[in-house]
Every structure is written in C-alpha cells, then in structure tokens.
Design a protein around this motif. Structure first.
Motif, PDB file in Angstrom:
ATOM      1  N   PHE A  57       0.830  -1.201   0.000  1.00  0.00           N
ATOM      2  CA  PHE A  57       0.000   0.000   0.000  1.00  0.00           C
ATOM      3  C   PHE A  57       0.870   1.258   0.000  1.00  0.00           C
ATOM      4  CE2 PHE A  57      -2.260   3.241   2.616  1.00  0.00           C
ATOM      5  CZ  PHE A  57      -3.243   3.558   1.699  1.00  0.00           C
ATOM      6  N   ASP A  58       0.613   2.149  -0.936  1.00  0.00           N
ATOM      7  CA  ASP A  58       1.359   3.406  -1.041  1.00  0.00           C
ATOM      8  C   ASP A  58       0.412   4.537  -0.655  1.00  0.00           C
ATOM      9  OD1 ASP A  58       2.766   5.674  -1.721  1.00  0.00           O
ATOM     10  OD2 ASP A  58       3.315   4.976  -3.718  1.00  0.00           O
ATOM     11  N   LEU A  59       0.581   5.036   0.565  1.00  0.00           N
ATOM     12  CA  LEU A  59      -0.314   6.072   1.090  1.00  0.00           C
ATOM     13  C   LEU A  59      -0.274   7.331   0.241  1.00  0.00           C
ATOM     14  CD1 LEU A  59      -2.257   7.058   3.280  1.00  0.00           C
ATOM     15  CD2 LEU A  59      -0.261   7.728   4.627  1.00  0.00           C
ATOM     16  N   THR A  60       0.909   7.742  -0.178  1.00  0.00           N
ATOM     17  CA  THR A  60       1.036   8.963  -0.981  1.00  0.00           C
ATOM     18  C   THR A  60       0.277   8.825  -2.296  1.00  0.00           C
ATOM     19  OG1 THR A  60       3.180   9.412   0.031  1.00  0.00           O
ATOM     20  CG2 THR A  60       2.666  10.587  -2.003  1.00  0.00           C
ATOM     21  N   ALA A  61       0.445   7.693  -2.958  1.00  0.00           N
ATOM     22  CA  ALA A  61      -0.249   7.467  -4.231  1.00  0.00           C
ATOM     23  C   ALA A  61      -1.766   7.449  -4.020  1.00  0.00           C
ATOM     24  CB  ALA A  61       0.216   6.163  -4.870  1.00  0.00           C
ATOM     25  N   ARG A  62      -2.210   6.805  -2.946  1.00  0.00           N
ATOM     26  CA  ARG A  62      -3.649   6.742  -2.675  1.00  0.00           C
ATOM     27  C   ARG A  62      -4.219   8.128  -2.374  1.00  0.00           C
ATOM     28  NH1 ARG A  62      -8.368   5.707  -3.926  1.00  0.00           N
ATOM     29  NH2 ARG A  62      -9.818   5.144  -2.282  1.00  0.00           N
ATOM     30  N   LEU A  63      -3.480   8.926  -1.610  1.00  0.00           N
ATOM     31  CA  LEU A  63      -3.944  10.284  -1.322  1.00  0.00           C
ATOM     32  C   LEU A  63      -3.983  11.130  -2.589  1.00  0.00           C
ATOM     33  CD1 LEU A  63      -2.265  11.091   2.107  1.00  0.00           C
ATOM     34  CD2 LEU A  63      -4.640  10.449   1.655  1.00  0.00           C
ATOM     35  N   ARG A  64      -3.002  10.940  -3.489  1.00  0.00           N
ATOM     36  CA  ARG A  64      -3.038  11.650  -4.778  1.00  0.00           C
ATOM     37  C   ARG A  64      -4.312  11.310  -5.545  1.00  0.00           C
ATOM     38  NH1 ARG A  64       2.268  13.708  -6.907  1.00  0.00           N
ATOM     39  NH2 ARG A  64       3.788  13.031  -5.400  1.00  0.00           N
ATOM     40  N   GLU A  65      -4.673  10.011  -5.537  1.00  0.00           N
ATOM     41  CA  GLU A  65      -5.897   9.576  -6.224  1.00  0.00           C
ATOM     42  C   GLU A  65      -7.130  10.226  -5.598  1.00  0.00           C
ATOM     43  OE1 GLU A  65      -5.910   5.347  -5.830  1.00  0.00           O
ATOM     44  OE2 GLU A  65      -4.164   5.075  -7.132  1.00  0.00           O
ATOM     45  N   LEU A  66      -7.178  10.256  -4.278  1.00  0.00           N
ATOM     46  CA  LEU A  66      -8.327  10.849  -3.591  1.00  0.00           C
ATOM     47  C   LEU A  66      -8.420  12.348  -3.843  1.00  0.00           C
ATOM     48  CD1 LEU A  66      -8.114   8.889  -0.221  1.00  0.00           C
ATOM     49  CD2 LEU A  66      -9.849   8.622  -2.014  1.00  0.00           C
ATOM     50  N   ILE A  67      -7.283  13.030  -3.857  1.00  0.00           N
ATOM     51  CA  ILE A  67      -7.272  14.468  -4.146  1.00  0.00           C
ATOM     52  C   ILE A  67      -7.715  14.718  -5.581  1.00  0.00           C
ATOM     53  CG2 ILE A  67      -5.752  16.469  -4.442  1.00  0.00           C
ATOM     54  CD1 ILE A  67      -4.177  15.347  -1.974  1.00  0.00           C
ATOM     55  N   ALA A  68      -7.259  13.872  -6.510  1.00  0.00           N
ATOM     56  CA  ALA A  68      -7.665  14.005  -7.916  1.00  0.00           C
ATOM     57  C   ALA A  68      -9.167  13.786  -8.077  1.00  0.00           C
ATOM     58  CB  ALA A  68      -6.888  13.017  -8.784  1.00  0.00           C
ATOM     59  N   ALA A  69      -9.761  13.000  -7.164  1.00  0.00           N
ATOM     60  CA  ALA A  69     -11.209  12.753  -7.201  1.00  0.00           C
ATOM     61  C   ALA A  69     -11.969  13.804  -6.383  1.00  0.00           C
ATOM     62  CB  ALA A  69     -11.506  11.351  -6.673  1.00  0.00           C
ATOM     63  N   ASP A  70     -11.314  14.940  -6.100  1.00  0.00           N
ATOM     64  CA  ASP A  70     -11.909  16.080  -5.411  1.00  0.00           C
ATOM     65  C   ASP A  70     -12.298  15.822  -3.954  1.00  0.00           C
ATOM     66  OD1 ASP A  70     -11.597  17.814  -7.562  1.00  0.00           O
ATOM     67  OD2 ASP A  70     -13.491  17.183  -8.465  1.00  0.00           O
ATOM     68  N   HIS A  71     -11.580  14.944  -3.269  1.00  0.00           N
ATOM     69  CA  HIS A  71     -11.787  14.769  -1.830  1.00  0.00           C
ATOM     70  C   HIS A  71     -10.880  15.767  -1.107  1.00  0.00           C
ATOM     71  CE1 HIS A  71     -14.269  11.181  -2.029  1.00  0.00           C
ATOM     72  NE2 HIS A  71     -13.460  10.715  -2.958  1.00  0.00           N
ATOM     73  N   PRO A  72     -11.434  16.595  -0.223  1.00  0.00           N
ATOM     74  CA  PRO A  72     -10.632  17.604   0.490  1.00  0.00           C
ATOM     75  C   PRO A  72      -9.874  16.979   1.668  1.00  0.00           C
ATOM     76  CG  PRO A  72     -12.899  17.747   1.186  1.00  0.00           C
ATOM     77  CD  PRO A  72     -12.847  16.688   0.110  1.00  0.00           C
ATOM     78  N   ILE A  73      -8.852  16.203   1.380  1.00  0.00           N
ATOM     79  CA  ILE A  73      -8.126  15.434   2.394  1.00  0.00           C
ATOM     80  C   ILE A  73      -7.638  16.318   3.546  1.00  0.00           C
ATOM     81  CG2 ILE A  73      -6.088  13.982   2.802  1.00  0.00           C
ATOM     82  CD1 ILE A  73      -8.329  12.618   1.209  1.00  0.00           C
ATOM     83  N   VAL A  74      -7.135  17.496   3.248  1.00  0.00           N
ATOM     84  CA  VAL A  74      -6.597  18.384   4.279  1.00  0.00           C
ATOM     85  C   VAL A  74      -7.677  18.752   5.301  1.00  0.00           C
ATOM     86  CG1 VAL A  74      -5.537  20.645   4.685  1.00  0.00           C
ATOM     87  CG2 VAL A  74      -4.872  19.294   2.698  1.00  0.00           C
ATOM     88  N   ASP A  75      -8.916  18.866   4.858  1.00  0.00           N
ATOM     89  CA  ASP A  75     -10.005  19.296   5.735  1.00  0.00           C
ATOM     90  C   ASP A  75     -10.705  18.145   6.456  1.00  0.00           C
ATOM     91  OD1 ASP A  75      -9.535  21.910   4.908  1.00  0.00           O
ATOM     92  OD2 ASP A  75     -10.911  21.718   3.214  1.00  0.00           O
ATOM     93  N   LEU A  76     -10.378  16.902   6.097  1.00  0.00           N
ATOM     94  CA  LEU A  76     -11.068  15.755   6.691  1.00  0.00           C
ATOM     95  C   LEU A  76     -10.392  15.309   7.977  1.00  0.00           C
ATOM     96  CD1 LEU A  76     -11.693  13.589   3.496  1.00  0.00           C
ATOM     97  CD2 LEU A  76     -13.250  15.188   4.591  1.00  0.00           C
ATOM     98  N   ASN A  77     -11.202  14.744   8.893  1.00  0.00           N
ATOM     99  CA  ASN A  77     -10.612  14.169  10.109  1.00  0.00           C
ATOM    100  C   ASN A  77     -10.219  12.719   9.825  1.00  0.00           C
ATOM    101  OD1 ASN A  77     -12.865  12.424  10.548  1.00  0.00           O
ATOM    102  ND2 ASN A  77     -13.954  14.070  11.607  1.00  0.00           N
ATOM    103  N   MET A  78      -9.571  12.079  10.777  1.00  0.00           N
ATOM    104  CA  MET A  78      -9.045  10.733  10.558  1.00  0.00           C
ATOM    105  C   MET A  78     -10.143   9.695  10.328  1.00  0.00           C
ATOM    106  SD  MET A  78      -5.849  10.653  10.189  1.00  0.00           S
ATOM    107  CE  MET A  78      -5.541   8.899  10.297  1.00  0.00           C
ATOM    108  N   VAL A  79     -11.303   9.881  10.944  1.00  0.00           N
ATOM    109  CA  VAL A  79     -12.403   8.945  10.723  1.00  0.00           C
ATOM    110  C   VAL A  79     -12.838   8.992   9.259  1.00  0.00           C
ATOM    111  CG1 VAL A  79     -14.793   8.394  11.322  1.00  0.00           C
ATOM    112  CG2 VAL A  79     -13.165   9.025  13.120  1.00  0.00           C
TER     113      VAL A  79
END
Length: 110
Positions: A57-79
């Motif tokens: 599992f590559d966390l950085t790659a997965r977060l890039r995918e989520l950001i590209a899909a317009d998920h506001p990762i910076v604003d989300l909590n851990m849950v």
C-alpha cells in the motif's frame, strides 16, 4: 553483518553509488542493505521495504488519487480519511497523512 539487499521505495532525491534516484522518476526504488537503510529510513529519504510493511500500500499514491477525485483530504478528520482508505487505514496515523501530503505538495504530479 547483514549483506542481504532489499528494495526500498525512494521518498526524496537520493544519490547512491553515483546513481540518482527520485520518487517520480524511472529509478524510484533503491537496493540497500539494512545497515545502509537505517539512517535513510530515519531521515525519511526512503520508505520501508514492502516485505517489512506486510503490504504494498502506497499512502502517498492513494492520497493523490483521492485528491484528484476532489476529496478535500486536508479538511477531513481521521475517521473520514479512514473511510476513504478502506482496509488500508489500519496503522495510518495523522502524522503519516501529513507527511504524505507534504510530499504531494512538494513534488509535482506525473
């Protein structure tokens, strides 16, 4: 002394034996002994060897995918982030998320 070589993912620019390794380049993995890798792991220049993590599992790659899909990762909590990561959320900390986001913002996407 352990002379067995393992392949480590490169998280930051690294020159080893005259070869330049970069996270986004063709040479994004480097072969090192455990002794050579110890300091680089502590400095977060390389990531853990896949067999050490028990997963690829590559966390950085997965977060890039989520950001590209317009998920506001910076604003989300851990849950909320955990729900997006699914089965891969186990063991992921906020510090890991922040480190991955820093890597994403400091390196251009492919």
């Amino acid at each position: 002394m352990d002379k067995e070589l393992k392949s480590y993912p490169v998280l930051s620019r690294l020159r080893h034996d005259g070869v330049l390794y970069t996270p986004e380049g063709d040479r994004n993995e480097v072969e090192l002994t455990q002794v050579q890798a110890t300091t680089l792991l502590a400095l977060k220049v390389i990531g853990k060897a896949p067999d050490d993590e028990g997963t690829t599992f590559d966390l950085t790659a997965r977060l890039r995918e989520l950001i590209a899909a317009d998920h506001p990762i910076v604003d989300l909590n851990m849950v909320e982030i955990g729900k997006l990561l699914g089965k891969n959320k186990r063991g992921v900390t906020r510090e890991m998320i922040d480190d991955a986001l820093e890597t994403i913002t400091s390196t251009p996407a492919k």
